[in-house]
Structure formats: C-alpha cells, structure tokens
Design a protein around this motif. Structure first.
Motif, PDB file in Angstrom:
ATOM      1  N   VAL B  11       3.680   4.428  -2.405  1.00 39.14           N
ATOM      2  CA  VAL B  11       4.664   3.735  -3.222  1.00 39.14           C
ATOM      3  C   VAL B  11       5.397   4.798  -4.015  1.00 39.14           C
ATOM      4  N   SER B  38      -7.619   1.626  -7.582  1.00 37.35           N
ATOM      5  CA  SER B  38      -8.124   2.239  -6.348  1.00 37.35           C
ATOM      6  C   SER B  38      -7.283   1.860  -5.131  1.00 37.35           C
ATOM      7  N   SER B  41      -4.888  -3.964  -4.618  1.00 42.46           N
ATOM      8  CA  SER B  41      -3.663  -4.773  -4.557  1.00 42.46           C
ATOM      9  C   SER B  41      -2.664  -4.157  -3.590  1.00 42.46           C
ATOM     10  N   TYR B  53       6.223  -0.942  -0.680  1.00 41.19           N
ATOM     11  CA  TYR B  53       5.201  -0.045  -0.133  1.00 41.19           C
ATOM     12  C   TYR B  53       5.622   0.447   1.247  1.00 41.19           C
ATOM     13  N   GLN B  85      -2.094 -11.428  -7.379  1.00 43.66           N
ATOM     14  CA  GLN B  85      -2.798 -11.119  -8.635  1.00 43.66           C
ATOM     15  C   GLN B  85      -1.923 -11.559  -9.810  1.00 43.66           C
TER      16      GLN B  85
HETATM   17  N1  LIG Z   1       5.036  -0.761  -7.353  1.00 48.03           N
HETATM   18  C1  LIG Z   1       4.377   0.312  -7.791  1.00 48.03           C
HETATM   19  N2  LIG Z   1       5.047   1.318  -8.378  1.00 48.03           N
HETATM   20  C2  LIG Z   1       4.387   2.421  -8.836  1.00 48.03           C
HETATM   21  N3  LIG Z   1       3.074   2.578  -8.737  1.00 48.03           N
HETATM   22  C3  LIG Z   1       2.358   1.624  -8.167  1.00 48.03           C
HETATM   23  C4  LIG Z   1       2.964   0.427  -7.677  1.00 48.03           C
HETATM   24  N4  LIG Z   1       2.001  -0.351  -7.168  1.00 48.03           N
HETATM   25  C5  LIG Z   1       0.850   0.328  -7.337  1.00 48.03           C
HETATM   26  N5  LIG Z   1       1.052   1.502  -7.927  1.00 48.03           N
HETATM   27  C6  LIG Z   1       0.007   2.489  -8.263  1.00 48.03           C
HETATM   28  O1  LIG Z   1      -0.882   2.551  -7.166  1.00 48.03           O
HETATM   29  C7  LIG Z   1      -2.212   2.658  -7.635  1.00 48.03           C
HETATM   30  C8  LIG Z   1      -3.068   1.574  -7.022  1.00 48.03           C
HETATM   31  O2  LIG Z   1      -2.653   0.342  -7.595  1.00 48.03           O
HETATM   32  P1  LIG Z   1      -3.260  -1.058  -7.154  1.00 48.03           P
HETATM   33  O3  LIG Z   1      -2.490  -2.086  -7.850  1.00 48.03           O
HETATM   34  O4  LIG Z   1      -3.300  -1.127  -5.667  1.00 48.03           O
HETATM   35  O5  LIG Z   1      -4.732  -0.941  -7.727  1.00 48.03           O
HETATM   36  P2  LIG Z   1      -5.880  -2.039  -7.781  1.00 48.03           P
HETATM   37  O6  LIG Z   1      -7.030  -1.479  -7.052  1.00 48.03           O
HETATM   38  O7  LIG Z   1      -5.381  -3.359  -7.327  1.00 48.03           O
HETATM   39  O8  LIG Z   1      -6.200  -2.061  -9.321  1.00 48.03           O
HETATM   40  P3  LIG Z   1      -6.660  -3.283 -10.299  1.00 48.03           P
HETATM   41  O9  LIG Z   1      -8.109  -3.449 -10.086  1.00 48.03           O
HETATM   42  O10 LIG Z   1      -6.374  -2.769 -11.659  1.00 48.03           O
HETATM   43  O11 LIG Z   1      -5.856  -4.482  -9.935  1.00 48.03           O
HETATM   44  C9  LIG Z   1      -2.161   2.654  -9.133  1.00 48.03           C
HETATM   45  O12 LIG Z   1      -2.236   3.973  -9.570  1.00 48.03           O
HETATM   46  C10 LIG Z   1      -0.822   2.043  -9.428  1.00 48.03           C
HETATM   47  O13 LIG Z   1      -0.308   2.530 -10.635  1.00 48.03           O
END
Ligand SMILES: Nc1ncnc2c1ncn2[C@@H]1O[C@H](COP(=O)(O)OP(=O)(O)OP(=O)(O)O)[C@@H](O)[C@H]1O
Ligand SMILES: [Mg+2]
Lengths: 445, 251
Positions: B11, B38, B41, B53, B85
């Motif tokens: 991303v 991690s 999402s 993405y 989420q």
């Molecule tokens: N649209 C976006 N723009 C910039 N960074 C992003 C974006 N989406 C995700 N990230 C980054 O990617 C990484 C993974 O994010 P993600 O949302 O997949 O984590 P997660 O495992 O779902 O976390 P949580 O348990 O907090 O929901 C993070 O560092 C987040 O800041």
C-alpha cells in the motif's frame, strides 16, 4: 453613470411609473411601506462582489438586463401548460401567479376548511386589511437586502395564507409562481405572507417555474410568522428556466414552542441567490432548514442563511446538500447567532457538497456568533468528489461501478428529501431528483 | 475453495504482505489472529479487491478462478463477502434499499429473477430478526449514526441476506458486548454449510468459543508464522505473540 447606478435608475423610473399606474390608490400604510422599500433600494443599490455578503456571487448579468414589469401581466398560460409546473403531491388547493400577478382562473381555493384563508394579497388587502397589515413587511428583510427592498417597493400582489388559532390544515396548500416567455425580459416581484396563529398547523408548497429557456427575473420575498405552539412547513421548489435569474428572501419568525421547517430545493435558474433568515423569537421553538441544490452547466447557487437564536431552549437544525456537475458552483454561508440570554440553545449545521466534475466548485462558510455560554453548536462542511470508500463498500456488495456511483450521488439528494414530512410530495421530488442526478428514470430509490 | 499462494501486497509503495500461503476448503472455518498492524485487514481487503492495495506477487484461486483478475463487484457476485472492520456510511440510502440493490445485483448475475420491494421485505424481516436489528434500522440510511455494535450487526445482516460462499469477517467481534457477540456467532453458525467457508479475523479467543474454527493461523509481519487447530487460539490468549517472533522461535 456606472452600470449599477444606471440599472438602479431604471428601477426607480419604473417605480414612478408603477405608482402613476393606479398603484397609488393603496392604503396609506402600504404606500408608506412601498416608499420605505424604494428608498432603501435607492440607498443600497445593487450589491457588488466587494460586499462580503456577495463576495462569491456577481449580479452583473441581472444589472445588465433591463427587466420590466410585464404589460398587462403578460401572456397567460393555458391550463394544460400549467400541468408541468404543478406538483400533484402538494394538495388540491392552489394559488397561481403568472409573472407575479394572481391568476384566479388557474387557481383553486374552493372548499378550504374553516379557519384557513388562502387568497391573493390584493384581495386580502380588501378583505382582511388589518390581518395583512399586522405582518406584511414586518420581517425587516428590506433593510438587509436591496432585492427585498425592491420587492416591497413594487408590492401589489402576492400570496396570502392565514391559518386561524388552533386550526390544523389537513392538506398542503400550493403556491405557484410561473413566468411566461415574453418578448422583453420581465421581472416578477413574487411576494408571500404565511401566518400560522397560535397552535395552528399548515404546510405550504411554494414553487417557482418558468417557460424553458425564457430569460426573466424572479425577485421573491416570503415572510412566515408562526405563533405560539404553531407549526409551519414551507417547501420551496425552485424550477426556474435555465435562462432565468432567481433572487429570494425567506424570513421566518417564531413564537414560543413553535416549529418551522423550510425545505428549499433548487433545480433551476442560471443564477439563484436565496437568503434565508429564521428568527427563533420564542423559548422552546425549533426550526429546520433542509436544503438541496443540484447544479449543472454554468448554474450558480448561493444560499445565505441566518439562524437567530433570540430566546432560550430553542433548537435549530440546518442541513444543506449540493450536488454540482459541469462548471456549476455552489455557495453556502451559514450564520448562527446566539443572543445573550439564549441559554440551552442547541444548533446543528452541515453543508455537504458533492463535486461531480473537475470544474464544479463549492464554497462553504460557517459563521458562528455566540453570546451565551450554555449552548451547543456544531457545524461541519464537506466538499469533494465521490467518496472512494463508499464506492468500494457498495462494489464489495455486488453493485457495479456505475450503479455504485449513482447510488452515492442520489444519496446526497435522498438524505435531504428524507426529512420531508409529506410522502406524496417527497415521492414526487424524489422522481425529479432522480431524473436530474441519474438521467431519466433511473432505478435507485 | 480458496487457495492463496505467495501473496504479496503493498500500500502506497510499502509492502505489507510478504508472501501469504493459505488454503481454505469448502465447509471449513479458519481464524486468523495476529498483532496490530500485522496485515490481517490488508489480507481481507486484498481478497475483496480494494483498489488502494497493489498485489505485487503470488496468486489467489477461488473456486478454480483467478480471484485477483476479478473486479470487486464480480468477486461479490461470485460469492465473496467481506464484513468490514470499519463499515462505511452511505448517506441518504436506506439499509433496505441498499440490501435489495445488492441482492438483486447478485441474483441477476446468477440468472435469478430480481426481487421486488414487497418480496424482499419478507426476506429482510426474517434475516433482521436473526441478528436482532429492529425494523426501524432497515429504513435508516446505511450505517449512518449506527452505534459500533449496530454497524457490526448490520454487516452480519448483509451477510445473511447475500448468502456468500466465502465470508471474511474482519474483527466483527470487536466492540460487541457479550449478548451481541452471541447473536453474531449464532448468525454465522446458522449460515455454515458444507459448501461454504468462513475466514474470521479476530483478536479474541472469546468469539471462537461460539464459532469453533477448524484451523487457527497467526499472521505476523505479513506472513503466516504458525497454524494449528482451535487449541492454538487458547495458547495465544495465554502467551501472546512474542514467542512466535522469528528470533524467539529460533531460540
Ligand atoms: N490504506 C493504507 N494506507 C497506508 N497504510 C496502510 C493502509 N492500510 C494499511 N496500512 C498499513 O499496513 C499495515 C497493516 O495494516 P492492517 O490494517 O492490515 O493491520 P491489521 O493486522 O488489520 O491490524 P489491526 O489488528 O490493528 O486491525 C499497518 O502498518 C498499516 O498502517
Ligand atoms: Mg485490521
């Protein structure tokens, strides 16, 4: 002479002719009202963009056109031509004005319930002069606006709705101001006075329309007075010709525990400026300003609103949505005044603009003047293209890209329509909004 | 049903998923757990086709088709559903109208007749009862002014109406009180069939007390670092994630 000064002189001369034309026979109080109007217009002159209140809206095209009162009221449309402008959802009773003049043949007021008066102002001046005099021109709108002052200066006719204390009007009343295509550009100083006495309830649907492509000026003033515990709903459907100019003032004043809803929906006109002032002059009163403007081409919409909390425990909700395509432009200025002593005021304002093209533009400005300490005031404005998050959410549920866009766009209009209380009218406006936003029939809704 | 191989995604130029492998068969329930940030999402959004993405490597095969080659709406029509989420508000569009449009888009794709508002309301009322959302919620704009819990239940309502083959629930349990959690779990369980599958992203073992997963995976730093049965969730609840870090695992 400068162009604005020359234009002002054109209207001052027209006013002298107007007085000489039999209008001089008015009662003294009305003559004084007109005199005050023309004097105020003379002082103010046409606004220029140097004035803060007119910064984003130039009336140069209005100033440049010598709009005249139509000779003998102009041509009269046939009843079938009227069909396109009437809103069947707005009730059976109607007052129709052609180029600002009452058209009894096109109107329908038979069978109004007891306690309800709906007639032309000209007739009301004869039948209920004291009732008219008590409220007409008392809003103070003339002082603030050259256009409102001009309207008062030419006051000869208009719509009068009076609902006696305790009377609940079961059906909405429709007031249609229609402009015909005339050889010369004409002006109609449309005037409306709506009075809901103590505990009365009424819904009025004002609509403004004109022959497609016709170039004319509608200069409208509506005054709404809601007595103690009264409820007045004003729907205002502006469907002027795309060649027309529409300048309007809507002023409401409310007594204790009263409710006023104003729903201005603007589809038409090349340039439309609407000043709305709601004075909450009674404790426990509540007002809703719920507006929508849909722009395309080079259309220009300007809404300047003032909500004046003069008494405690009152609430105001203000929602304006704009959907702007082409090179159209939306201006919103939302002023909220909370006077000293207007404690426990609860006020909410939002203005959301959806820009459907790169060239469309919106300007939004809140203006909070709070002189009481125990108040809740929130405001928010958005402008921008369609929300990508919303689009993805809809697509993730199976909606195609075009359908998702249409749904989000239509939602901007539907959100406003959703606050309207008359189902038939809402459904009809829904059709108009869909036709405009989704092109043709559309499938949303 | 779903085969993810070596999936990499980034991303805004930053790689988040560094090669994810995961296979889900029809009838199974999988849970993914893992620390904040991690990539859980991200994985869910990539599967749903979010345009923010970029997939930089690997393949995803869904029912024999290249999932990554399909537009988001095509994935939905083929039976992929993501419970967000953070559900999105759609101003002015009622829940009922939105759901009917979505269901009809999917029915049309499947060659079924579209439902008119009258037929649909019957379907909707029954499903809304199952997730304990009142009728008045159906006439409110989508997620507009809904509480956190109402938004989550609304996601499950959408799932119940659209009857997906593959449902991905991204932290649907977060922010739910215990009664709402049971309601959501019951709704998910009721939809379990031998020919569909569920992927649950969660931080809490408590949801898995009600929905028994066949497999539990740990996603850390954009990779699946451990997989196991439902007992793995208990272990994670007790021990956290530190012991799974590459350096800790090496000791
Ligand atoms: N649209 C976006 N723009 C910039 N960074 C992003 C974006 N989406 C995700 N990230 C980054 O990617 C990484 C993974 O994010 P993600 O949302 O997949 O984590 P997660 O495992 O779902 O976390 P949580 O348990 O907090 O929901 C993070 O560092 C987040 O800041
Ligand atoms: Mg997440």
């Amino acid at each position: 002479m400068t162009a604005p000064a020359a234009a002002a002189e054109h209207y001052l001369a027209a006013h002298r002719a107007f007085l000489g034309n039999g209008a001089g026979a008015a009662p003294a109080w009305l003559a004084a009202l007109r005199a005050r109007g023309i004097a105020r217009f003379g002082e103010l002159g046409f606004p220029t963009t140097h004035l803060e209140e007119w910064r984003f809206t130039s009336v140069a095209p209005i100033v440049a056109t010598p709009f005249a009162l139509p000779h003998g009221g102009g041509t009269s449309p046939a009843e079938r031509d009227l069909e396109a402008f009437l809103l069947p959802g707005a009730g059976r009773h109607r007052l129709v004005f052609v180029n600002g003049r009452f058209a009894p043949r096109l109107s329908a007021t038979a069978g109004l319930p007891a306690g309800v008066t709906a007639m032309s102002l000209a007739e009301a001046l004869v039948r209920d002069p004291e009732g008219v005099r008590a409220h007409l021109g008392t809003s103070g709108a003339d002082a603030a606006s050259a256009f409102a002052a001009l309207n008062t200066a030419f006051l000869a006719d208009g719509a009068y709705v009076h609902v006696a204390a305790g009377t609940v009007v079961p059906e909405p009343l429709q007031i249609l101001f229609v402009a015909t295509a005339e050889p010369e550009p004409v002006v109609a100083h449309a005037r409306t006075l709506i009075v809901a006495e103590r505990l009365a309830q009424v819904a009025v649907v004002e609509s403004y329309a004109g022959a497609e492509g016709a170039r004319y000026l509608t200069n409208a003033v509506t005054e709404v007075v809601a007595g103690e515990g009264a409820r007045a709903e004003v729907y205002r459907i502006q469907r002027e010709s795309l060649g027309a100019f529409h300048v309007a003032t809507t002023h409401s004043r409310q007594g204790r525990d009263s409710v006023v809803h104003v729903h201005p929906v603007a589809f038409g006109a090349a340039l439309a400026r609407h000043d709305l002032t709601a004075v909450l002059d009674g404790a426990g009163s509540s007002c809703l300003l719920n507006g929508l403007y849909l722009g395309d081409g080079a259309q220009h919409f300007d809404h300047h609103t003032v909500i004046d909390h003069a008494q405690p425990h009152a609430e105001s909700h203000e929602y304006f949505n704009g959907v702007l395509d082409g090179r159209s432009r939306g201006v919103f200025n939302g002023r909220i005044i909370v006077r000293p002593g207007a404690q426990r005021t609860d006020s909410k304002q939002t203005n959301n603009n959806l820009l459907l093209s790169e060239e469309a533009r919106a300007d939004s400005q809140p203006q909070l003047e709070i002189y009481a300490d125990d108040v809740k005031c929130t405001h928010g404005a958005t402008l921008g293209p369609i929300d990508e998050k919303a689009l993805f959410y809809l697509k993730s549920r199976g909606l195609g890209a075009a359908e998702a866009r249409a749904l989000v766009t239509y939602g901007f209009g539907a959100e406003i329509l959703g606050r309207m209380a008359i189902p038939e009218l809402r459904a009809q406006l829904d059709g108009l909004v869909r036709a405009r936003l989704l092109g043709g029939g559309g499938s949303a809704g | 049903m779903l085969e993810i191989k070596g999936l990499r995604a980034s991303v805004q130029g930053t790689e988040i998923l560094h090669g994810v492998d995961l296979t889900i068969r029809a009838g199974e329930v999988h849970a993914i757990m893992g620390p904040n940030g991690s990539g859980k999402s991200t994985l869910a959004q990539v599967l749903a086709g979010h345009p923010a993405y970029t997939v930089t490597g690997g393949t995803v095969t869904y029912e024999g088709k290249d999932l990554l080659g399909l537009a988001p709406e095509e994935r939905a029509r083929e039976g992929v559903f993501l419970a967000f989420q953070y559900p999105v508000e759609i101003k002015g569009i009622t829940n009922a109208y939105f759901l009917r449009s979505a269901l009809n888009a999917i029915r049309k794709h499947r060659g079924l007749e579209e439902l008119d508002p009258i037929d649909f309301i019957g379907v909707l009322e029954e499903k809304a009862k199952a997730v304990e959302l009142g009728d008045e919620m159906m006439n409110r704009p989508v997620n507009d002014g809904f509480s956190g819990g109402e938004k989550k239940r609304n996601e499950i309502l959408q799932m119940a109406v659209l009857e997906p083959r593959l449902a991905i629930l991204d932290e649907t349990d977060s922010g739910l009180d215990i009664d709402a959690l049971k309601t959501v779990a019951n709704a998910v369980n009721r939809l379990r069939r031998p020919d569909n599958a569920t992927l649950i992203v969660t931080h809490y073992q408590r949801l898995l007390n009600y929905i028994t997963p066949d497999f539990v995976h740990v996603l850390a730093d954009g990779r699946i670092v451990k997989s196991g049965g439902k007992e793995l969730a208990h272990e994670l609840e007790a021990r956290g994630y530190d012991w799974l870090r590459p350096e800790a695992a090496a000791v």
